[in-house]
Structures are given as structure tokens and as C-alpha cells.
Design an enzyme around this catalytic site. Structure first.
Site, PDB file in Angstrom:
ATOM      1  N   THR A   8       0.707  -1.152   0.067  1.00 53.33           N
ATOM      2  CA  THR A   8       0.033  -0.060  -0.002  1.00 53.33           C
ATOM      3  C   THR A   8       0.651   1.396   0.049  1.00 53.33           C
ATOM      4  OG1 THR A   8      -2.155   0.554   0.608  1.00 53.33           O
ATOM      5  CG2 THR A   8      -0.582   0.903   2.047  1.00 53.33           C
ATOM      6  N   LYS A  40      -8.506   2.236   1.998  1.00 53.16           N
ATOM      7  CA  LYS A  40      -7.605   2.018   3.191  1.00 53.16           C
ATOM      8  C   LYS A  40      -7.794   3.553   3.896  1.00 53.16           C
ATOM      9  CE  LYS A  40      -4.922  -0.778   0.477  1.00 53.16           C
ATOM     10  NZ  LYS A  40      -3.623  -0.888  -0.650  1.00 53.16           N
ATOM     11  N   GLY A  52      -5.626   6.923   7.220  1.00 57.97           N
ATOM     12  CA  GLY A  52      -5.397   5.854   6.405  1.00 57.97           C
ATOM     13  C   GLY A  52      -4.177   4.948   6.966  1.00 57.97           C
ATOM     14  N   SER A 131       4.405   0.495   1.705  1.00 53.72           N
ATOM     15  CA  SER A 131       5.766   0.150   0.595  1.00 53.72           C
ATOM     16  C   SER A 131       6.106   1.531  -0.441  1.00 53.72           C
ATOM     17  CB  SER A 131       5.367  -1.005  -0.022  1.00 53.72           C
ATOM     18  OG  SER A 131       4.153  -1.047  -0.701  1.00 53.72           O
TER      19      SER A 131
END
Length: 178
Positions: A8, A40, A52, A131
Site C-alpha cells: 500500500t 484504506k 489512512g 511500501s
């Protein structure tokens, strides 16, 4: 976070008196894309706070619940709520095993919250996790410094750029704005 569960990119951007938070929709388990359209980002505190997450979905949902309880307890004071959540997260035996990061924003503040007890209020009004967070952060900083784009436009474009570089990020973008 574990090496097995990845994925994500979440970014929060402040510009022109507005704040936007954007996230991609990809959920990855190992080498497999499990879902392309996950959401998210959540609104809390009667829509006055945006949050988030990056990391384990189940862990993040637990943290969303805990954070929402803190916001209610401290009557929407986001600063106090993030500090208290970070304290609990770091010291509670169950919570400290949770593998996620949160970004929380309101009209005045932006925070990154981690399970190690870190509460970071980033400089330049831009916060990113996940990431693809470093890619999105770099893109957002460049766009904020060199364009007249709105907070929403910068956040969306930063996620798009991250999705071109990070295999754990896609272009299925959710954006919320205050």
C-alpha cells in the site's frame, strides 16, 4: 512489518488551506495481488479527521477502532488522541504485535503513528507511509514545490507516480479531503 505481507501507499498533502489523503487499492499477499480495490482511508470524528493505514488490514482495522475511541474520549483533539494511541500501542502486549502504520490528519495537523510509540508531525505538510511511501513522498514534495496543483491533485499524482515504481502499489486511488 513482516516481509510476507506487503502493500500500500498512503499520502497526506497540505496545500492551499486544504488537506487531502490518498491511498492506492492494492492488497498483496506474498507474490499475489489479492485485491485491487481496497479502501484504506476512513473519515472519523463526524468527518473532521481522516485516517489512512499501511500494513496488515486486520491490524489496521483494530487500530482504527482504538483511534476512533481516543478521538471520542478527547473530544476530537487529534494531537492528544494520537499521543495516547501511540502510548497504548507501544505498551499494550496485544497492540504492540500489530503490524501497521497510520496517517491521521485534521484541518490543522498531520501525524504518522507507529507501534514503536512514534508520533511524527512531518515537515512541509506531507506525510507518506507504506511500501510506496518514499516514492509518493518524493513526488509530492516536487509537485508541491514546483506546481500550483491543489492538495488533492498532488496526492493523486503522487500515488500514480508511486504505482509506476512500487510493485505493491496500484492506480486504483481513493482520495478524501478536508
Amino acid at each position: 512489518m513482516t516481509d510476507y505481507f506487503r502493500g500500500t501507499t498512503i499520502i497526506a498533502v497540505r496545500s492551499g488551506g486544504r488537506v487531502a489523503i490518498a491511498g492506492d487499492g492494492q492488497v498483496t499477499l506474498g507474490q499475489t495481488v489479492m485485491k485491487r480495490g481496497a479502501v484504506k482511508i476512513r473519515r472519523m470524528c463526524e468527518g473532521k479527521v481522516l485516517v489512512g493505514f499501511a500494513g496488515s488490514t486486520a491490524d489496521a482495522l483494530t487500530l482504527f477502532d482504538k483511534f476512533e475511541s481516543k478521538l471520542e474520549h478527547y473530544r476530537g483533539n487529534i494531537t492528544r488522541a494520537v499521543v495516547e494511541l501511540a502510548k497504548d500501542w507501544r505498551t499494550d502486549r496485544v497492540l504492540r504485535r500489530l503490524e501497521a502504520l497510520l496517517v491521521a490528519v485534521d484541518k490543522d495537523h498531520s501525524f504518522i503513528i507507529s507501534g514503536t510509540g512514534d508520533v511524527i508531525e512531518p515537515e512541509e505538510g506531507i506525510a507518506a507511509i507504506g511500501s510506496g511511501g518514499a516514492f509518493a513522498l518524493s513526488a509530492a514534495k516536487a509537485l508541491a514545490r514546483h506546481t500550483d496543483k491543489s492538495a488533492r491533485e498532488i496526492a493523486e499524482e503522487a500515488i500514480k507516480i508511486a504505482s509506476e515504481i512500487c510493485v505493491y502499489t496500484n492506480e486504483n486511488i481513493t482520495v478524501e479531503e478536508l
